[in-house]
Design a protein around this motif. Structure first.
Motif, PDB file in Angstrom:
ATOM      1  N   GLN A 109     -10.372   8.379  -7.857  1.00 46.72           N
ATOM      2  CA  GLN A 109     -11.337   7.480  -7.243  1.00 46.72           C
ATOM      3  C   GLN A 109     -10.629   6.908  -6.019  1.00 46.72           C
ATOM      4  O   GLN A 109      -9.744   6.071  -6.154  1.00 46.72           O
ATOM      5  CB  GLN A 109     -11.771   6.377  -8.217  1.00 46.72           C
ATOM      6  CG  GLN A 109     -12.568   6.916  -9.385  1.00 46.72           C
ATOM      7  CD  GLN A 109     -12.898   5.842 -10.403  1.00 46.72           C
ATOM      8  OE1 GLN A 109     -12.249   5.757 -11.452  1.00 46.72           O
ATOM      9  NE2 GLN A 109     -13.899   5.039 -10.103  1.00 46.72           N
ATOM     10  N   CYS A 138     -16.219   9.776  -7.195  1.00 48.97           N
ATOM     11  CA  CYS A 138     -15.157  10.268  -8.055  1.00 48.97           C
ATOM     12  C   CYS A 138     -14.961  11.758  -7.762  1.00 48.97           C
ATOM     13  O   CYS A 138     -15.940  12.505  -7.652  1.00 48.97           O
ATOM     14  CB  CYS A 138     -15.557  10.042  -9.510  1.00 48.97           C
ATOM     15  SG  CYS A 138     -14.352  10.571 -10.732  1.00 48.97           S
ATOM     16  N   TRP A 189     -18.925   7.503 -16.985  1.00 50.65           N
ATOM     17  CA  TRP A 189     -18.585   6.306 -16.226  1.00 50.65           C
ATOM     18  C   TRP A 189     -18.452   5.139 -17.193  1.00 50.65           C
ATOM     19  O   TRP A 189     -19.268   4.965 -18.100  1.00 50.65           O
ATOM     20  CB  TRP A 189     -19.659   5.987 -15.192  1.00 50.65           C
ATOM     21  CG  TRP A 189     -19.605   6.870 -13.982  1.00 50.65           C
ATOM     22  CD1 TRP A 189     -20.311   8.024 -13.767  1.00 50.65           C
ATOM     23  CD2 TRP A 189     -18.812   6.669 -12.805  1.00 50.65           C
ATOM     24  NE1 TRP A 189     -20.001   8.554 -12.538  1.00 50.65           N
ATOM     25  CE2 TRP A 189     -19.088   7.737 -11.924  1.00 50.65           C
ATOM     26  CE3 TRP A 189     -17.901   5.689 -12.401  1.00 50.65           C
ATOM     27  CZ2 TRP A 189     -18.477   7.859 -10.676  1.00 50.65           C
ATOM     28  CZ3 TRP A 189     -17.302   5.799 -11.160  1.00 50.65           C
ATOM     29  CH2 TRP A 189     -17.590   6.872 -10.309  1.00 50.65           C
ATOM     30  N   SER A 248     -23.264   9.074 -18.808  1.00 49.42           N
ATOM     31  CA  SER A 248     -22.498  10.323 -18.829  1.00 49.42           C
ATOM     32  C   SER A 248     -23.353  11.462 -18.286  1.00 49.42           C
ATOM     33  O   SER A 248     -24.571  11.325 -18.122  1.00 49.42           O
ATOM     34  CB  SER A 248     -22.032  10.642 -20.248  1.00 49.42           C
ATOM     35  OG  SER A 248     -23.143  10.862 -21.099  1.00 49.42           O
ATOM     36  N   VAL A 280     -26.185   9.084 -12.222  1.00 50.03           N
ATOM     37  CA  VAL A 280     -24.960   9.815 -11.932  1.00 50.03           C
ATOM     38  C   VAL A 280     -25.352  11.186 -11.401  1.00 50.03           C
ATOM     39  O   VAL A 280     -26.246  11.851 -11.933  1.00 50.03           O
ATOM     40  CB  VAL A 280     -24.040   9.913 -13.168  1.00 50.03           C
ATOM     41  CG1 VAL A 280     -24.737  10.549 -14.349  1.00 50.03           C
ATOM     42  CG2 VAL A 280     -22.774  10.674 -12.828  1.00 50.03           C
ATOM     43  N   LEU A 338     -21.778   7.657  -8.825  1.00 45.13           N
ATOM     44  CA  LEU A 338     -22.608   6.734  -9.592  1.00 45.13           C
ATOM     45  C   LEU A 338     -23.383   5.875  -8.601  1.00 45.13           C
ATOM     46  O   LEU A 338     -22.784   5.240  -7.730  1.00 45.13           O
ATOM     47  CB  LEU A 338     -21.740   5.847 -10.490  1.00 45.13           C
ATOM     48  CG  LEU A 338     -22.465   4.743 -11.253  1.00 45.13           C
ATOM     49  CD1 LEU A 338     -23.379   5.344 -12.317  1.00 45.13           C
ATOM     50  CD2 LEU A 338     -21.473   3.778 -11.882  1.00 45.13           C
ATOM     51  N   CYS A 387     -14.350   6.436 -13.654  1.00 42.50           N
ATOM     52  CA  CYS A 387     -14.945   7.704 -14.065  1.00 42.50           C
ATOM     53  C   CYS A 387     -13.932   8.426 -14.946  1.00 42.50           C
ATOM     54  O   CYS A 387     -12.726   8.197 -14.857  1.00 42.50           O
ATOM     55  CB  CYS A 387     -15.353   8.553 -12.879  1.00 42.50           C
ATOM     56  SG  CYS A 387     -14.009   9.112 -11.843  1.00 42.50           S
TER      57      CYS A 387
END
Lengths: 113, 114
Positions: free
Chosen positions: A6, A23, A35, A49, A64, A75, A90
């Motif tokens: 990240q 990410c 996340w 997810s 996401v 996200l 993430c």
């Protein structure tokens, strides 16, 4: 070796606007991404997810997106609220890594009222 | 219901001493994970348990670190001869199984080695 990255340590967004947290990952075998949200002095909590067979998953204000060719996920939080201010991690997992979750270093989101 | 609990919440110890960190997972969760978060770092995987066995110990940073789980429930992470670089927040998480189940995290133990 940081397999999940990240690159933005922090992000500030005005209330009501969209927050986009990014990410990147290096391992093409990752097939499930998550996340997590973390408030100070608390453990991370699961947020949303996505499986690698999808490119988008939506849950309320949280979406996401997964771009497998770019090895990138993001996200989106719309609209952003002050209570969203937290650190977002993430994470990724694959069958080949067993059950080891790989986490990014986190992005601290501040939503300005 | 009760979530994952960890004790102590804070631990200050002198370099060279041993410390033991405890994790109580959510009842019924068969998988248990230990992570470490150092300042400015992401969550670093240490070890996970499926029941009482630990198939993957690859994340333990040195042989000073060990962990056990008994009765498929409580787990302890032991750090022997602590060093200053061991200072971090140690997080425990549990999940229903070791597939894609989401993990539920405890509040962590902040370890400071002086």
């Amino acid at each position: 070796d940081q397999q999940v990255k990240q690159n933005s340590p922090s992000l500030s967004v005005q209330e009501g606007r969209i927050s986009i947290l990014n990410c990147d990952y290096t391992n093409s075998m990752f097939d499930y991404f998550l996340w997590y949200k973390k408030y100070p002095a608390e453990g991370p909590t699961f947020l949303i997810s996505i499986s690698s067979i999808k490119d988008k998953n939506e849950d309320g204000r949280f979406t996401v997106f997964l771009n497998k060719s770019a090895k990138h996920l993001s996200l989106h939080i719309v609209p952003s609220q002050p209570g969203d201010s937290a650190v977002y991690f993430c994470a990724a997992i694959s069958v080949n890594t067993g059950n080891q979750f790989y986490f990014g270093t986190g992005t601290s989101l501040t939503v300005i009222p | 219901g009760a979530g994952v609990s960890q004790s102590p919440s804070n631990k200050v110890t002198e370099k060279g001493k041993d410390v033991e960190l405890r994790c109580d997972p959510i009842s019924g969760h068969t998988a248990l994970y230990w992570y470490r978060q150092s300042l400015g770092q992401g969550l670093e995987f240490l070890i996970y348990f499926q029941g009482n066995s630990a198939p993957d110990k690859s994340g333990l940073p040195s042989d000073r670190f060990s962990a056990e789980r008994t009765g498929g429930s409580v787990s302890t992470l032991t750090i022997q001869r602590t060093q200053q670089e061991d200072s971090a927040v140690y997080l425990c998480a549990s999940s229903l199984s070791t597939d894609r189940s989401e993990q539920y995290f405890g509040p962590g133990t902040r370890l400071t080695v002086t």
